[in-house]
Structure formats: structure tokens, C-alpha cells
Write an enzyme that holds these catalytic residues in place. Structure first.
Site, PDB file in Angstrom:
ATOM      1  N   CYS A  33       0.824  -1.210   0.000  1.00  0.00           N
ATOM      2  CA  CYS A  33       0.000   0.000   0.000  1.00  0.00           C
ATOM      3  C   CYS A  33       0.855   1.255   0.000  1.00  0.00           C
ATOM      4  O   CYS A  33       2.037   1.223   0.306  1.00  0.00           O
ATOM      5  CB  CYS A  33      -0.840   0.047   1.280  1.00  0.00           C
ATOM      6  N   CYS A  37      -3.076   4.873   2.510  1.00  0.00           N
ATOM      7  CA  CYS A  37      -4.175   3.917   2.302  1.00  0.00           C
ATOM      8  C   CYS A  37      -5.158   3.944   3.473  1.00  0.00           C
ATOM      9  O   CYS A  37      -4.763   3.836   4.630  1.00  0.00           O
ATOM     10  CB  CYS A  37      -3.641   2.502   2.132  1.00  0.00           C
ATOM     11  N   CYS A  64      -2.441  -3.144  -3.607  1.00  0.00           N
ATOM     12  CA  CYS A  64      -3.741  -3.004  -2.952  1.00  0.00           C
ATOM     13  C   CYS A  64      -4.765  -2.461  -3.940  1.00  0.00           C
ATOM     14  O   CYS A  64      -4.476  -1.561  -4.713  1.00  0.00           O
ATOM     15  CB  CYS A  64      -3.577  -2.041  -1.783  1.00  0.00           C
ATOM     16  N   CYS A  67      -5.787   1.572  -2.611  1.00  0.00           N
ATOM     17  CA  CYS A  67      -4.940   2.769  -2.748  1.00  0.00           C
ATOM     18  C   CYS A  67      -4.096   2.757  -4.011  1.00  0.00           C
ATOM     19  O   CYS A  67      -3.382   3.718  -4.285  1.00  0.00           O
ATOM     20  CB  CYS A  67      -4.074   2.959  -1.514  1.00  0.00           C
TER      21      CYS A  67
HETATM   22 ZN    ZN Z   1      -3.872   0.091   0.203  1.00  0.00          ZN
END
Ligand code: ZN
Length: 181
Positions: A33, A37, A64, A67
């Protein structure tokens, strides 16, 4: 890279000013991330810091969905792989849909929708499948009791385990074991 207190505070505060300065991966899910995030905070001991998104990918982490650490959307196909990774690695644990959504960084309803659309199964059905397949190999390869095996594959209620097994395979775990001994 080492996790510094500064990194940790940035992650805790979803601090946007640290985006593109470092990325963090969560060891238990193998997802990485941006500091900003909005996903739930991971345990500190599971966090790994990377100086670039390439380094995170090279270490086996996947982006992810929320994000978008690679600056582009994560395809549903990649997301399904992330979800399956969590299920295969953690099937003995009590993984509710909420827990799964937390681990793969998405909403519960969206997760269920996308998963079913791409695989034809709900995440819970997939999890049950993984557990029962694992139980089959335990039945074949060990002498452990059905109750112990049920607990090992994440279905601690052995009556329920036996019912699921019989419904899926048309025979009880005992019959299966006899047949494959
Ligand atoms: Zn994330």
C-alpha cells in the site's frame, strides 16, 4: 528497509505527504500500500517498508485494490488472486467475509460481487472447498481423528464438518478414509 517510527506514524495517520516516499507491505497478506491507504491498520510486526513500488513487487507483494500503489487500477483478476492467496494461506483461521475484506482491502459487498462474477463461487464457498480438499488429504495421509482434522481445517464443529463433507462428496469422512486407506 527498516520500519522507522516516522514510517509507522505516517501509516497510522494515512499521511498523504509520504506517498511516493515509501510503500508498505503487510506480510500476512502479501499486499502492499501507499502510506495514505485508508485500509484498517495492520499489526506493526507484519509491516515491511519499501523504497519503491518495484521493490515491493520484487519481494512478492501485490498491489492493494484500494490505494492503487502502482498508480493504476488493480484488475479484478489480480484481486481474485490476492483473495485466493489469503484463503489458501489462512483457511484454518476463522475467516469471515468481513475479515477477508479487511485483509484484501475492499468492501464486503463489492468483494462478494466481484468474486462471484469472476469465479462462479462466493468467497465462503471457495473457502469451504479449500478446507474440505485439505481434509481429504489429512484423512488419506494421517491417522488423526475426524474431530481433530475438522479443527485443523478450520471447521471446529465436527458434526457440521461431517455434514458439509458428506454433502460435497456423497460420503462421510469415515467412508472416504476407508475407501482410500
Ligand atoms: Zn492500500
Amino acid at each position: 528497509m527498516r520500519l522507522t517510527e516516522k514510517n509507522w506514524v505516517a501509516i497510522k495517520n494515512n499521511d498523504k505527504s509520504f506517498d511516493n516516499q515509501f510503500w508498505y507491505g503487510v506480510k500476512t497478506t502479501k499486499i502492499f500500500c501507499r502510506p495514505s491507504c485508508p485500509s484498517r491498520l495492520p499489526k506493526k510486526e507484519n509491516v515491511e517498508i519499501f523504497a519503491s513500488s518495484e521493490a515491493a513487487q520484487a519481494a512478492g507483494f501485490r498491489p492493494c485494490k484500494r490505494c492503487r500503489p502502482l498508480n493504476r487500477p488493480v484488475s479484478n483478476q489480480v484481486w481474485i488472486e490476492e483473495i485466493n492467496h489469503v484463503l489458501v494461506e489462512h483457511y484454518p483461521e476463522n475467516i469471515t467475509l468481513a475479515e477477508l475484506a479487511y485483509r484484501v482491502h475492499g468492501s464486503e459487498s463489492y468483494l462478494r460481487h466481484v468474486y462471484r462474477e469472476l469465479t462462479g463461487l462466493t468467497p465462503q464457498q471457495k473457502l469451504a472447498k479449500i478446507r474440505l480438499e485439505k481434509a481429504k488429504s489429512y484423512l488419506q495421509e494421517t491417522d488423526e481423528s475426524v474431530g481433530v482434522i475438522a479443527g485443523r481445517v478450520g471447521i471446529p464443529n465436527s458434526a457440521y464438518f461431517i455434514k458439509c463433507f458428506a454433502e460435497t462428496y456423497g460420503q462421510t469422512p469415515y467412508q472416504y478414509r476407508l475407501q482410500h486407506a
